[in-house]
Design a protein around this motif. Structure first.
Motif, mmCIF file in Angstrom:
data_model
loop_
_atom_site.group_PDB
_atom_site.id
_atom_site.type_symbol
_atom_site.label_atom_id
_atom_site.label_comp_id
_atom_site.label_asym_id
_atom_site.label_seq_id
_atom_site.Cartn_x
_atom_site.Cartn_y
_atom_site.Cartn_z
ATOM 1 N N THR A 160 0.832 -1.189 0.000
ATOM 2 C CA THR A 160 0.000 0.000 0.000
ATOM 3 C C THR A 160 0.865 1.237 0.000
ATOM 4 O O THR A 160 1.784 1.342 0.796
ATOM 5 N N ASN A 161 0.548 2.158 -0.914
ATOM 6 C CA ASN A 161 1.278 3.409 -0.953
ATOM 7 C C ASN A 161 0.314 4.525 -0.583
ATOM 8 O O ASN A 161 -0.600 4.830 -1.325
ATOM 9 N N ILE A 162 0.477 5.100 0.571
ATOM 10 C CA ILE A 162 -0.419 6.138 1.049
ATOM 11 C C ILE A 162 0.406 7.376 1.332
ATOM 12 O O ILE A 162 1.338 7.352 2.129
ATOM 13 N N SER A 163 0.039 8.476 0.635
ATOM 14 C CA SER A 163 0.726 9.749 0.786
ATOM 15 C C SER A 163 2.230 9.617 0.587
ATOM 16 O O SER A 163 3.033 10.246 1.268
ATOM 17 N N GLY A 164 2.613 8.743 -0.336
ATOM 18 C CA GLY A 164 4.022 8.617 -0.672
ATOM 19 C C GLY A 164 4.806 7.711 0.258
ATOM 20 O O GLY A 164 5.982 7.454 0.023
ATOM 21 N N ASN A 165 4.188 7.185 1.327
ATOM 22 C CA ASN A 165 4.900 6.302 2.247
ATOM 23 C C ASN A 165 4.575 4.862 1.916
ATOM 24 O O ASN A 165 3.427 4.451 1.969
ATOM 25 N N THR A 166 5.580 4.084 1.547
ATOM 26 C CA THR A 166 5.350 2.711 1.130
ATOM 27 C C THR A 166 5.138 1.816 2.333
ATOM 28 O O THR A 166 5.927 1.837 3.271
ATOM 29 N N ARG A 167 4.034 1.066 2.271
ATOM 30 C CA ARG A 167 3.724 0.121 3.343
ATOM 31 C C ARG A 167 3.700 -1.268 2.743
ATOM 32 O O ARG A 167 2.861 -1.574 1.912
ATOM 33 N N ASN A 168 4.634 -2.137 3.133
ATOM 34 C CA ASN A 168 4.719 -3.482 2.579
ATOM 35 C C ASN A 168 4.374 -4.498 3.646
ATOM 36 O O ASN A 168 5.064 -4.608 4.656
ATOM 37 N N ARG A 213 -16.171 -4.794 10.719
ATOM 38 C CA ARG A 213 -15.656 -3.813 9.771
ATOM 39 C C ARG A 213 -14.436 -3.135 10.393
ATOM 40 O O ARG A 213 -14.583 -2.283 11.268
ATOM 41 N N PRO A 214 -13.230 -3.524 9.983
ATOM 42 C CA PRO A 214 -12.016 -2.940 10.582
ATOM 43 C C PRO A 214 -12.016 -1.422 10.470
ATOM 44 O O PRO A 214 -12.374 -0.853 9.442
ATOM 45 N N TYR A 215 -11.603 -0.794 11.546
ATOM 46 C CA TYR A 215 -11.546 0.670 11.593
ATOM 47 C C TYR A 215 -10.193 1.142 11.087
ATOM 48 O O TYR A 215 -9.155 0.564 11.413
ATOM 49 N N TYR A 216 -10.207 2.196 10.282
ATOM 50 C CA TYR A 216 -8.973 2.735 9.710
ATOM 51 C C TYR A 216 -8.431 3.820 10.634
ATOM 52 O O TYR A 216 -9.048 4.866 10.812
ATOM 53 N N TYR A 217 -7.276 3.556 11.220
ATOM 54 C CA TYR A 217 -6.683 4.490 12.175
ATOM 55 C C TYR A 217 -5.742 5.504 11.518
ATOM 56 O O TYR A 217 -5.185 6.337 12.211
ATOM 57 N N GLY A 218 -5.572 5.410 10.239
ATOM 58 C CA GLY A 218 -4.705 6.366 9.557
ATOM 59 C C GLY A 218 -3.488 5.698 8.938
ATOM 60 O O GLY A 218 -3.196 4.520 9.196
ATOM 61 N N PRO A 219 -2.757 6.434 8.109
ATOM 62 C CA PRO A 219 -1.644 5.836 7.349
ATOM 63 C C PRO A 219 -0.454 5.430 8.202
ATOM 64 O O PRO A 219 0.380 4.658 7.759
ATOM 65 N N THR A 220 -0.347 5.926 9.437
ATOM 66 C CA THR A 220 0.814 5.583 10.261
ATOM 67 C C THR A 220 0.577 4.353 11.125
ATOM 68 O O THR A 220 1.504 3.861 11.759
ATOM 69 N N TRP A 221 -0.664 3.865 11.151
ATOM 70 C CA TRP A 221 -0.971 2.693 11.973
ATOM 71 C C TRP A 221 -0.889 1.433 11.113
ATOM 72 O O TRP A 221 -1.351 1.406 9.970
ATOM 73 N N HIS A 222 -0.296 0.364 11.675
ATOM 74 C CA HIS A 222 -0.142 -0.901 10.952
ATOM 75 C C HIS A 222 -0.635 -2.062 11.806
ATOM 76 O O HIS A 222 -0.412 -2.073 13.029
ATOM 77 N N TYR A 247 11.937 -3.258 21.784
ATOM 78 C CA TYR A 247 10.864 -2.965 20.837
ATOM 79 C C TYR A 247 11.041 -1.534 20.348
ATOM 80 O O TYR A 247 11.739 -0.720 20.959
ATOM 81 N N HIS A 248 10.378 -1.263 19.266
ATOM 82 C CA HIS A 248 10.368 0.098 18.732
ATOM 83 C C HIS A 248 8.916 0.568 18.711
ATOM 84 O O HIS A 248 8.017 -0.156 18.239
ATOM 85 N N TYR A 249 8.695 1.752 19.210
ATOM 86 C CA TYR A 249 7.338 2.296 19.294
ATOM 87 C C TYR A 249 7.256 3.577 18.472
ATOM 88 O O TYR A 249 8.122 4.442 18.562
ATOM 89 N N ASP A 250 6.173 3.658 17.655
ATOM 90 C CA ASP A 250 5.985 4.875 16.861
ATOM 91 C C ASP A 250 4.499 5.084 16.602
ATOM 92 O O ASP A 250 3.850 4.264 15.936
ATOM 93 N N GLN A 251 3.949 6.146 17.157
ATOM 94 C CA GLN A 251 2.583 6.595 16.910
ATOM 95 C C GLN A 251 1.541 5.485 17.095
ATOM 96 O O GLN A 251 0.683 5.261 16.249
ATOM 97 N N GLY A 252 1.658 4.790 18.238
ATOM 98 C CA GLY A 252 0.657 3.787 18.581
ATOM 99 C C GLY A 252 0.934 2.395 18.061
ATOM 100 O O GLY A 252 0.152 1.475 18.329
ATOM 101 N N VAL A 253 2.017 2.196 17.329
ATOM 102 C CA VAL A 253 2.348 0.876 16.780
ATOM 103 C C VAL A 253 3.662 0.400 17.389
ATOM 104 O O VAL A 253 4.630 1.172 17.502
ATOM 105 N N TRP A 254 3.691 -0.894 17.753
ATOM 106 C CA TRP A 254 4.889 -1.505 18.330
ATOM 107 C C TRP A 254 5.526 -2.423 17.297
ATOM 108 O O TRP A 254 4.840 -3.191 16.613
ATOM 109 N N PRO A 268 -9.468 -2.783 15.107
ATOM 110 C CA PRO A 268 -8.586 -2.510 13.968
ATOM 111 C C PRO A 268 -8.530 -3.676 12.989
ATOM 112 O O PRO A 268 -9.142 -4.733 13.206
ATOM 113 N N GLU A 269 -7.768 -3.485 11.951
ATOM 114 C CA GLU A 269 -7.512 -4.558 10.994
ATOM 115 C C GLU A 269 -6.654 -5.625 11.662
ATOM 116 O O GLU A 269 -5.862 -5.338 12.557
ATOM 117 N N GLY A 270 -6.821 -6.867 11.236
ATOM 118 C CA GLY A 270 -6.008 -7.959 11.774
ATOM 119 C C GLY A 270 -6.783 -8.940 12.612
ATOM 120 O O GLY A 270 -6.251 -9.981 13.011
#
Length: 321
Positions: free
Chosen positions: A119-127, A175-184, A207-214, A280-282
């Motif tokens: 997924t490419n959202i706002s130029g940030n590649t999510r694989n 129905r998974p809720y979309y938390y935004g492009p930074t959430w995985h 662990y590494h933590y960034d904007q609600g994702v571990w 969320p999704e998953g």
């Protein structure tokens, strides 16, 4: 005698004039017989035949290929007073709109391709590469804490287990809720992390933590994992939902529960009976008997309806004695 001579002389002149008159008439008649005023004299003894004009046989002109220019068909206005409708000729080179592949490519910075979930959202590649999922102790935040509030409703019993919930079962699709492009979701693989990511140590694991994702290190990159219980951070996303567990307030975001600990936020297990607005999704939608739950790790969520709104309740699962 003189009178006789005069008379003869008059007769002779008259005859000569008559002869001259007859000759003139005959000449005029012959000229008319010639046709077209050309003054052609035909012999009186027979019919004059003109030579036949020989033209080249089967003389054909060269074919001229002219472009077929068809004017647009015009439908005149009818009795309803509508304007003139012009139907333009169909150009096959400009109407190949339906010849598209089944796969839709969106290039307006929001590209979603199924398969490996790239997924490419706002130029940030999510694989997302499910084959690179790592083994993680999911039970760290999927084991449900028992609530101190006594259940007034009998549990749903099936297959040797009891499923406790405070609210009646009310089915609605997951129905998974979309938390935004930074959430995985769990299992999401990224090659690099943003500069905002921080390192959090939990029981000798990093662990590494960034904007609600571990994330946990994985095969030359990082994989999104369940938040480790006990992990502490200074900030959580502003979109976190405040939920009441019956004793204290928790903060819920993207499937993770936090508890305020002074000026920091600590990851805690979900508490049975907690109501959340979204999942969320998953998650995995599983059917147990006549009830359909949504499962994250070992945590079961029951679809419920509270104040006319579709929500989810954390279910306490116990083995039937």
């Amino acid at each position: 005698m003189k009178n006789i001579n005069k008379t003869i002389h008059k007769v002779v002149l008259t005859c000569l004039a008559g002869s001259f008159f007859l000759i003139s008439i005959d000449s005029i008649a012959q000229r008319r017989v010639g046709g077209n005023g050309g003054g052609v004299h035909r012999p009186s003894g027979g019919t004059q035949t003109r030579p036949a004009a020989t033209r080249p046989a089967n003389q054909s002109r060269p074919a001229v290929n002219r472009p077929s220019t068809s004017k647009p068909a015009v439908t005149r206005p009818g009795s309803n007073g509508s304007g003139t409708k012009v139907t333009r000729p169909t150009n096959s080179s400009n109407t190949k709109i339906n010849n598209r592949n089944n796969t839709t490519n969106r290039n307006s910075n929001n590209t979603i391709n199924s398969g490996n979930r790239n997924t490419n959202i706002s130029g940030n590649t999510r694989n997302v590469d499910r084959s690179r999922d790592i083994t993680i102790n999911n039970n760290r935040n999927t084991v449900v804490r028992r609530n101190t509030v006594v259940y007034a409703r009998p549990p749903y019993v099936y297959g040797g287990y009891r499923y406790h919930a405070y609210n009646p079962y009310y089915f609605h699709p997951y129905r998974p809720y979309y938390y935004g492009p930074t959430w995985h979701p769990w299992g999401f693989f990224v090659a690099t992390l943003a500069v905002t990511a921080i390192v959090v140590s939990v029981e000798s694991s990093q662990y590494h933590y960034d904007q609600g994702v571990w994330y946990a290190p994985s095969n030359g990159g990082y994989t999104a994992v369940p938040a480790p219980v006990g992990g502490t951070v200074n900030n959580i996303p502003s979109g976190a939902q405040t939920v009441n567990t019956g004793t204290v307030n928790n903060y819920y975001y993207g499937g993770t529960y936090y508890e305020k600990d002074g000026s920091t936020y600590k990851v805690v297990p979900p508490t049975a009976g907690t109501i959340v607005d979204n999942l969320p999704e998953g998650g995995e939608e599983v059917t147990i008997g006549d009830v359909k739950y949504v499962k994250f790790g070992e945590t079961y969520y029951q679809p419920v309806q509270v104040d006319g709104k579709e929500k989810y309740e954390v279910v306490l699962v116990e083995k039937d004695k």
